[in-house]
Design an enzyme around this catalytic site. Structure first.
Site, PDB file in Angstrom:
ATOM      1  N   LYS A  92      12.758  97.083  17.307  1.00 44.74           N
ATOM      2  CA  LYS A  92      11.887  98.105  17.881  1.00 44.74           C
ATOM      3  C   LYS A  92      12.254  99.523  17.455  1.00 44.74           C
ATOM      4  CE  LYS A  92       8.868  97.297  19.800  1.00 44.74           C
ATOM      5  NZ  LYS A  92       7.508  96.675  19.909  1.00 44.74           N
TER       6      LYS A  92
HETATM    7  N1  PMP Z   1      11.867  90.540  20.107  1.00 44.36           N
HETATM    8  C1  PMP Z   1      12.398  91.423  20.966  1.00 44.36           C
HETATM    9  C2  PMP Z   1      13.801  91.204  21.407  1.00 44.36           C
HETATM   10  C3  PMP Z   1      11.652  92.522  21.438  1.00 44.36           C
HETATM   11  O1  PMP Z   1      12.197  93.399  22.301  1.00 44.36           O
HETATM   12  C4  PMP Z   1      10.313  92.670  20.994  1.00 44.36           C
HETATM   13  C5  PMP Z   1       9.460  93.818  21.440  1.00 44.36           C
HETATM   14  N2  PMP Z   1       9.232  93.949  22.791  1.00 44.36           N
HETATM   15  C6  PMP Z   1       9.790  91.702  20.125  1.00 44.36           C
HETATM   16  C7  PMP Z   1      10.593  90.671  19.689  1.00 44.36           C
HETATM   17  C8  PMP Z   1       8.355  91.744  19.680  1.00 44.36           C
HETATM   18  O2  PMP Z   1       8.069  92.722  18.750  1.00 44.36           O
HETATM   19  P1  PMP Z   1       6.618  93.347  18.638  1.00 44.36           P
HETATM   20  O3  PMP Z   1       6.433  94.279  19.811  1.00 44.36           O
HETATM   21  O4  PMP Z   1       6.619  94.061  17.353  1.00 44.36           O
HETATM   22  O5  PMP Z   1       5.614  92.254  18.716  1.00 44.36           O
END
Ligand code: PMP
Length: 325
Positions: free
Chosen positions: A38
């Site tokens: 992130k």
């Molecule tokens: N894995 C983790 C540990 C996250 O914190 C997040 C984001 N909240 C994601 C995956 C998903 O990423 P995205 O928001 O880009 O879909």
């Protein structure tokens, strides 16, 4: 600090590759300065806000997050002379909340509520930003998020594999990573005049996206102890990204991969990485030997010590425990 975000290693995953006869790689996003994928979204959103004049030095960023975006936004904001107010559901891991307090985020905990409820953390953060006259990052529907991945994560993966990539899979919270990487890899394949890699959504239980890809049905069943992933609506970041395929992964299957990565490969990762690696293995089995498959190692295991590496907690949920504990 800004320059330290991205350009993460692409690590060949030994067990996943040997078990399937494919080459399976994990993009080591846990190596970003804030410890997760992130950081890229945080940087892309803040840069875009500066470029549009929506945020200036001395300003404040407000966001609702499961934690990792809050960590990224706080660090990037502070690096760029701004402050961050972070709204998080109180169910998120203690480690992420402590980290946010440690780095000086103005942390506001709210009860966990569904998106349709006005008390949901996303809506609370939007109202707070309006009241404060501050910049609302809006990671779910601000497509600067996926554009960041389109122009950083995707070209890095393409370059690291010299364009030899048959499939990409990852889970979605906002969908920024999946959609941005999908759009970026499709652009690059088109430019190189080769077939675009297959894009596979990896979904935990309790999320509607698997049903969306398979049957255009967003209804939700079950639940998951993973954090930051799972979604029951088509966010602006996901809109138009059209994954080719989807896999639904149980918490037990994800935990088995997490424990194996730790014990056999020295890689300590969190819950969404387990979902992602399990999905990469299923994709490899479906495509057959000889394929190159990439996934995301989104964050590190230390962020979930009190849950994913806590035998009492896991036993209470009837889930597998780390074999060495
Ligand atoms: N894995 C983790 C540990 C996250 O914190 C997040 C984001 N909240 C994601 C995956 C998903 O990423 P995205 O928001 O880009 O879909």
């Amino acid at each position: 600090m800004i320059e330290a975000i991205g350009n993460t290693p692409l690590i060949r995953l030994k067990h996943a590759s040997e078990a399937t006869g494919c080459e399976i790689y994990g993009k080591a996003e846990f190596m970003n300065p804030g410890g997760s994928v992130k950081d890229r979204a945080a940087l892309a959103i803040i840069k875009d806000a500066f470029a549009r004049g929506a945020l200036k030095e001395g300003g404040t960023v407000v966001e609702g997050t499961a934690g990792n975006t809050g960590i990224g936004l706080t660090l990037v904001a502070q690096a760029m002379g701004c402050k961050a107010v972070i709204v998080v559901p109180e169910t998120q891991s203690r480690e992420k909340l402590d980290f946010l307090r440690m780095i000086g985020a103005d942390l506001r905990l709210v009860p966990a509520k569904p998106y349709r409820d006005p008390g949901n953390y996303v809506h609370v953060s939007q109202r707070l930003a309006q009241e404060m006259g501050a910049f609302w990052a809006n990671q779910f529907d601000n497509t600067a998020n996926r554009e960041g991945h389109r122009h950083s994560t995707a070209p890095e993966i393409w370059a690291q594999l010299d364009g030899k990539i048959d499939a990409f899979t990852c889970s979605c919270g906002t969908g920024g990573t999946l959609a941005g990487v999908a759009l970026g890899l499709r652009d690059l394949a088109q430019k190189a005049n080769v077939k675009a890699p297959e894009i596979v959504l990896a979904d935990p239980e309790g999320s509607g996206l698997y049903g969306w890809v398979k049957d255009n049905d967003l209804s939700v069943q079950g639940s998951s102890i993973t954090e930051g992933i799972g979604q029951s609506r088509i966010t602006a970041n996901l809109d138009g990204s059209a994954p080719d395929h989807a896999e639904r992964i149980s918490d037990s299957e994800a935990l088995e991969e997490i424990f194996r990565l730790t014990q056999e490969e020295g890689l300590s990762v969190g819950g969404s990485s387990g979902i992602n690696v399990a999905s990469a293995i299923r994709t490899a089995r479906r495509l057959g030997p000889g394929h190159h498959i990439v996934t995301i190692l989104s964050d590190g295991g230390a962020r979930y010590q009190s849950k994913l590496f806590n035998p009492e907690f896991l036993k209470s949920k009837n889930l597998p425990t780390p074999p060495w504990m």
